[in-house]
Design an enzyme around this catalytic site. Structure first.
Site, PDB file in Angstrom:
ATOM      1  N   SER A  44       0.823  -1.197   0.000  1.00 46.32           N
ATOM      2  CA  SER A  44       0.000   0.000   0.000  1.00 46.32           C
ATOM      3  C   SER A  44       0.855   1.244   0.000  1.00 46.32           C
ATOM      4  CB  SER A  44      -0.910  -0.033   1.222  1.00 46.32           C
ATOM      5  OG  SER A  44      -0.769   1.143   1.970  1.00 46.32           O
ATOM      6  N   LYS A  45       0.412   2.201  -0.757  1.00 47.79           N
ATOM      7  CA  LYS A  45       1.156   3.450  -0.850  1.00 47.79           C
ATOM      8  C   LYS A  45       1.273   4.102   0.512  1.00 47.79           C
ATOM      9  CE  LYS A  45       0.542   4.594  -5.642  1.00 47.79           C
ATOM     10  NZ  LYS A  45      -0.527   4.640  -6.630  1.00 47.79           N
TER      11      LYS A  45
END
Length: 505
Positions: A278-279
């Site tokens: 996930s960013k």
RNA sequence: GCCCCCAUCGUCUAGUGGCCUAGGACACCACCCUUUCAAGGUGGCGACGCGGAUUCGAACUCCGCUGGGGGCACCA
């Protein structure tokens, strides 16, 4: 393009478009087709790597295509960022974006006329149909279906609209999308090089949008169309696309390619928490690893190992090795957790392997950025052997060579209190005197002198040399002392030793 | 909810019925080397998710369970 009535009048089956019939050529052609919606993601980079390696391994071609059909999400300059990332990794493409080639253009929004012609033909052929349902209507029916325990997919509402119904919708000003018609019965077989044969029950597949109301195709159409048009033989992509593959198989068939390309769905890369990267939680962009001081050699090696192995013991691979050894057959099927520790270890390995001049050249930007704009590659190259085996990432280099670059070093206060005892300062004072006589100023001569003094005084090496280290480098942890002094030069070394000797305990 | 995939040390993996008292690497621990920190060397800790079935024999085959992941958009 035209939508609406024209679709209804063309009931005859079109002759198969000769352009879409393209035999699988003997040469392997793979592609990397990122969306320019951000930076080059490590997961995407691994997909690119495997796709590239497979093409190289088989003497084929590797194509770069930009899939920018989600115009909302496109980010300016991100295509360039992706290109930069690929180039940094050393993944060169044979044709495509920025390079051109026989299937130009390689940017999907520049290929809209082709998609329109193809979707029109599909509608005429009966493989697709215009759908006038609004998002709100779809949403409502989806919820209703789910409430009854039915799958949330499209319910086929517009599959068989009458001319009157179409006219009525058009009169309302509705803009249709085009949906692809999927069979209701039977099964769709997907052959995957990594997963084997997987059968999907067609009853679970529902008609999906291939052309949006705004005239831009969706991924499921443009990607397949381009793979046909660009004669792609092997589709290497992430496992997240696996559930969409049966749809693609039907689009391939409708587009005149009854035998789709070979598929290879790579396992996903997950975070340390075993969840999708996930960013927000993970460091993800290849560029970030670059600015953090990782070497492309290490990145490539690590990514290659993240889901693939050659055998039970070989771990070190250069890109050139991989181009010779990689195989999709040996790609793992389970999701791999991204482990920075292993990357660090590989990075340290490749850092240590660099020739001094190369190491200096790579470290220079990091040293400059850390506040030493005047640093010279020559000095860095001389210091390289001392530094290389002590750093894991290039960002650590400035901290290691700072004492050579600063005119004055600031002594670590806590260390000074610990090491600059009366005994320590006395040693420094005498050392300064003897250092003046050392000839030539080499590490060996410096060591001989200092060690002589240390033994003479009956001091433990540590007691004698740690004060010198502190005086010269400002810290208790540094590159090897005598070599460092040689590099620093007699004048500066002496000045530092004298200064520390005179400091109050 | 439905569909699909996956399942060996903490992590990446080797293993395709007997060579496995399961191998390697990273991490971790100890020791050696050593003026610091590293690097290097040696050793150690540490895994076949569970239950059935097949078989003379299962990490490897089959079934179920459990667990994890992915997907079901006018995102890709």
């Amino acid at each position: 393009m035209e939508l609406g009535g024209s679709y209804l009048t063309a009931k005859h089956r079109l002759q198969t478009n000769s352009r879409s019939i393209r035999r699988m050529s003997e040469t392997v052609r793979t592609r990397f087709a990122p969306s320019p919606t951000g930076f080059l993601h490590v997961g995407t980079a691994r997909t690119a790597l495997y796709s590239y390696l497979f093409a190289r391994r088989h003497g084929g071609q590797f194509v770069l295509r930009m899939e920018d059909t989600d115009t909302e999400r496109n980010v300016a300059d991100s295509a360039q960022a992706i290109v930069d990332g690929l180039r940094w990794l050393g993944l060169d493409w044979d044709e495509g974006y920025l390079k051109g080639g026989p299937h130009e253009p390689y940017v999907q929004t520049q290929r809209l006329d082709r998609y329109h012609a193809a979707t029109n033909a599909l509608v005429a052929h009966g493989d697709a149909y215009p759908c006038y349902c609004t998002q709100a209507e779809l949403e409502q029916r989806r919820k209703a279906a789910e409430a009854c325990g039915l799958p949330p997919g499209y319910d086929g509402h517009c599959r068989a609209l009458t001319v009157e119904q179409v006219r009525a919708y058009e009169a309302e000003g509705r803009k249709p999308v085009v949906r692809f018609r999927l069979p209701d019965e039977g099964e769709t077989v997907v052959e995957d090089l990594i997963r084997g044969t997987v059968r999907f029950d067609n009853a679970t597949l529902t008609d999906f949008v291939i052309l949006r109301a705004n005239g831009i195709p969706t991924y499921h159409f443009s990607a397949v169309f381009d793979d046909v048009d660009m004669a792609i033989t092997h589709v290497v992509r992430g496992e997240d696309l696996f559930p969409s593959t049966p749809r693609h198989v039907h689009v391939f068939r409708a587009l005149g390619r009854p035998t789709p390309p070979a598929f290879a769905h790579l396992p996903l890369i997950v975070g340390a928490d075993r969840r999708k990267l996930s960013k927000r939680r993970d460091r993800l962009s290849v560029q970030q690893f670059q600015t953090d001081g990782y070497l492309p050699e290490a990145m490539v090696n690590y990514l290659a190992l993240l889901g693939w192995s050659l055998d039970d013991h070989t771990e070190l691979f250069t890109l050139t090795d991989l181009e010779r050894l990689f195989s999709l057959e040996r790609v793992s099927r389970n999701p791999a957790a991204f482990d920075t520790k292993k990357l660090d270890a590989l990075n340290g390995h490749y850092l240590r392997q660099l020739q001094p001049a190369d190491f200096a050249a790579r470290a220079l930007p990091f040293v400059h950025a850390a506040g030493f704009p005047g640093a010279e590659p020559g000095l860095l190259a001389e210091a390289a052997p001392l530094v290389q085996e002590r750093v894991t990432r290039l960002v650590e280099v400035p901290g290691m060579v700072g004492f050579l670059l600063d005119d004055e070093v600031e002594l670590d206060q806590a260390a000074a209190a610990k090491v600059l005892t009366d005994e320590g300062r006395a040693f420094l004072a005498e050392a300064a005197k003897r250092l003046e006589e050392v000839e030539p100023w080499t590490a060996a001569a410096i060591e001989a002198t200092l060690r002589g003094l240390q033994e003479e005084r009956g001091l433990k090496p540590k007691t004698a040399f740690q004060p010198v280290r502190l005086a010269v480098t400002g810290r208790l942890v540094s590159p090897p002392l005598f070599e460092s002094m040689e590099l620093l030069g007699r004048a500066r070394s002496l000045a530092r030793v004298e200064r520390a000797a005179g400091l109050p305990g």
